[in-house]
Design a protein around this motif. Structure first.
Motif, short mmCIF file in Angstrom:
data_model
loop_
_atom_site.label_atom_id
_atom_site.label_comp_id
_atom_site.label_asym_id
_atom_site.label_seq_id
_atom_site.Cartn_x
_atom_site.Cartn_y
_atom_site.Cartn_z
N ILE A 33 0.92 -1.05 -0.08
CA ILE A 33 0.26 0.04 0.01
C ILE A 33 0.67 1.10 -0.15
N ILE A 34 1.83 1.46 0.92
CA ILE A 34 2.85 2.34 0.97
C ILE A 34 3.52 2.73 -0.61
N TYR A 35 3.97 1.63 -1.12
CA TYR A 35 4.49 1.49 -2.53
C TYR A 35 3.59 2.19 -3.44
N LEU A 36 2.58 1.70 -3.45
CA LEU A 36 1.36 2.17 -4.46
C LEU A 36 1.14 3.83 -4.19
N LEU A 37 0.97 3.95 -3.11
CA LEU A 37 0.97 5.56 -2.67
C LEU A 37 2.00 6.37 -3.26
N THR A 38 3.04 5.78 -2.90
CA THR A 38 4.28 6.52 -3.41
C THR A 38 4.59 6.47 -4.96
N GLY A 41 1.28 8.99 -6.00
CA GLY A 41 1.57 10.27 -5.49
C GLY A 41 2.45 10.95 -6.37
N ASN A 42 3.83 10.49 -6.30
CA ASN A 42 4.54 11.22 -7.16
C ASN A 42 4.69 11.42 -8.57
N LEU A 43 4.09 10.17 -9.01
CA LEU A 43 3.67 10.38 -10.53
C LEU A 43 2.83 11.50 -10.82
N LEU A 44 1.77 11.45 -10.00
CA LEU A 44 0.65 12.57 -10.21
C LEU A 44 1.15 13.77 -10.10
N LEU A 71 10.44 8.58 -6.22
CA LEU A 71 10.13 7.65 -7.06
C LEU A 71 11.14 6.34 -7.33
N CYS A 72 12.37 6.91 -7.83
CA CYS A 72 13.48 6.07 -7.98
C CYS A 72 13.88 5.57 -6.49
N PHE A 73 14.05 6.36 -5.64
CA PHE A 73 14.33 5.87 -4.27
C PHE A 73 13.62 4.68 -3.67
N SER A 74 12.25 4.78 -3.87
CA SER A 74 11.47 3.74 -3.27
C SER A 74 11.53 2.55 -4.27
N THR A 75 11.64 2.73 -5.55
CA THR A 75 11.51 1.59 -6.45
C THR A 75 12.99 0.75 -6.14
N THR A 76 13.97 1.25 -5.99
CA THR A 76 15.43 0.86 -5.52
C THR A 76 15.34 -0.30 -4.47
N ILE A 77 14.14 -0.05 -3.47
CA ILE A 77 14.23 -1.00 -2.26
C ILE A 77 12.83 -1.65 -2.15
N VAL A 78 11.77 -1.28 -2.19
CA VAL A 78 10.62 -1.76 -2.00
C VAL A 78 10.10 -2.92 -2.88
N PRO A 79 10.49 -3.06 -4.08
CA PRO A 79 9.95 -4.15 -4.83
C PRO A 79 10.59 -5.38 -4.47
N GLN A 80 11.93 -5.23 -4.19
CA GLN A 80 12.72 -6.49 -3.60
C GLN A 80 12.20 -6.83 -2.44
N MET A 81 11.82 -5.99 -1.26
CA MET A 81 11.49 -6.02 0.08
C MET A 81 10.17 -6.78 0.01
N LEU A 82 9.11 -6.59 -0.72
CA LEU A 82 7.88 -7.04 -1.20
C LEU A 82 8.09 -8.45 -1.56
N LEU A 83 8.93 -8.93 -2.64
CA LEU A 83 9.46 -10.29 -3.05
C LEU A 83 9.74 -10.98 -1.73
N HIS A 84 10.69 -10.46 -0.86
CA HIS A 84 11.19 -11.34 0.13
C HIS A 84 10.24 -11.42 1.06
N PHE A 85 9.13 -10.93 1.49
CA PHE A 85 8.11 -11.04 2.31
C PHE A 85 7.35 -12.39 1.98
N LEU A 86 7.45 -12.76 0.70
CA LEU A 86 6.78 -13.88 0.20
C LEU A 86 7.57 -15.18 -0.05
N VAL A 87 8.86 -14.93 0.00
CA VAL A 87 9.68 -16.09 -0.21
C VAL A 87 10.40 -16.57 1.07
N ILE A 88 10.75 -17.80 1.38
CA ILE A 88 11.56 -18.35 2.41
C ILE A 88 13.09 -17.67 2.61
#
Length: 307
Positions: A33-38, A41-44, A71-88
């Protein structure tokens, strides 16, 4: 054994924010949710400033660049972070870790410089309004933004080079949710003093330098505002600058805590939570606190959605 003959690790394991499965699922939802808002919001903000000619001013030029950086700052970190929440197995290759750290530092350091530039812009607007158009010319604005990006690249090159030049053998578990110099240095299999000093020196330049400029700007802004007779005028200035100051406190407070302390201390859960503020939360807050509350941006939004 010589450094050239030592075998470097090929991957790292990131501990993340929690080891509990249910907590990780909850965190996945929260950070998604935080990433989608980020992103939205920034694209808007970027789009509104691009299409609305009324927003083609120095302040919004800096805001557009800040939104792109966030936008770049968050994309550097959050997508991988989200993936790691779902994998062992939360693995990241040495090269992937290096790339993430390099771009994270570029974006973070550029944002630090941009926030200082924006405070200087507000200082000129409030304290020297009659000279604003002659001081903050388009050329000056471009040079200030280019200088901010250049400072980010230089600091990132120094920090990344000193961090990755160390030998990493044996231990490969990073007690963090992304690759960041303070967390990575703890795994080095050799003395890290030079790297720590280099990172500290860069921190003084890219953190304490901008903070000093921001404090100078706000001291002069407050001194000027106190002399304004109109209550409405005071409220307008405090509203514009107050939102900026909230972002500044969140961003610099958490970053200085992480980068201006001795590396010898052990990174614990509290430290990781603090790093969430400057690596994730600030990028989400900027569009809403600094831009979407602004009446000019609101007017641009209404105009856009009436089309």
């Amino acid at each position: 054994m010589s450094k050239e003959n030592q075998t470097h690790l090929t991957e790292f394991i990131l501990v993340g924010l929690s080891s509990n499965h249910q907590t990780q699922i909850l965190l996945f939802v929260v950070f998604l949710i935080i990433y989608l808002l980020t992103v939205s919001g920034n694209l808007l903000i970027i789009f509104l400033i691009y299409v609305d000619s009324r927003l083609h001013t120095p302040m919004y030029f800096f805001l557009k660049n800040l939104s792109f950086t966030d936008l770049c700052f968050s994309t550097t970190i959050v997508p991988q972070m989200l993936l790691h929440f779902l994998v062992i197995r939360k693995a990241i290759s040495f090269i992937g870790c290096s790339i993430q750290m390099f771009f994270f530092l570029i974006m973070g350091c550029t944002e630090s410089s941009l926030l200082a530039v924006m405070s200087y812009d507000r200082y000129i607007a409030v304290c020297k309004p009659l000279h604003y158009s002659t001081i903050m010319t388009h050329r000056v604005c471009i040079l200030l933004v280019m200088g901010s990006w250049a400072s980010g690249v230089i600091v990132s090159l120094v920090d990344t080079t000193f961090t990755l030049d160390l030998s990493y053998q044996g231990l490969n578990v990073i007690n963090h949710y992304f690759c960041e110099p303070p967390a990575l240095l703890k795994l080095a299999s050799e003395e890290t003093y030079k790297a720590e000093m280099a990172i500290f020196a860069m921190g003084v330049i890219i953190l304490l330098g901008p903070v000093s400029l921001i404090l100078f700007s706000y001291w002069n802004i407050i001194s000027t505002v106190i002399q304004i007779q109109s209550g409405e005028g005071r409220l307008k200035v405090f509203s514009t600058c107050g939102s900026h100051f909230i972002v500044v406190v969140f961003f610099y407070g958490s970053t200085i805590f992480t980068y201006m302390q001795p590396n010898a201390r052990k990174m614990n859960e509290g430290d990781k939570v603090i790093s969430v503020f400057y690596s994730v939360i600030t990028s989400m807050m900027n569009p809403f606190i600094y831009s979407l509350r602004n009446k000019d941006v609101k007017a641009a939004c209404r105009k856009l959605f009436r089309r």
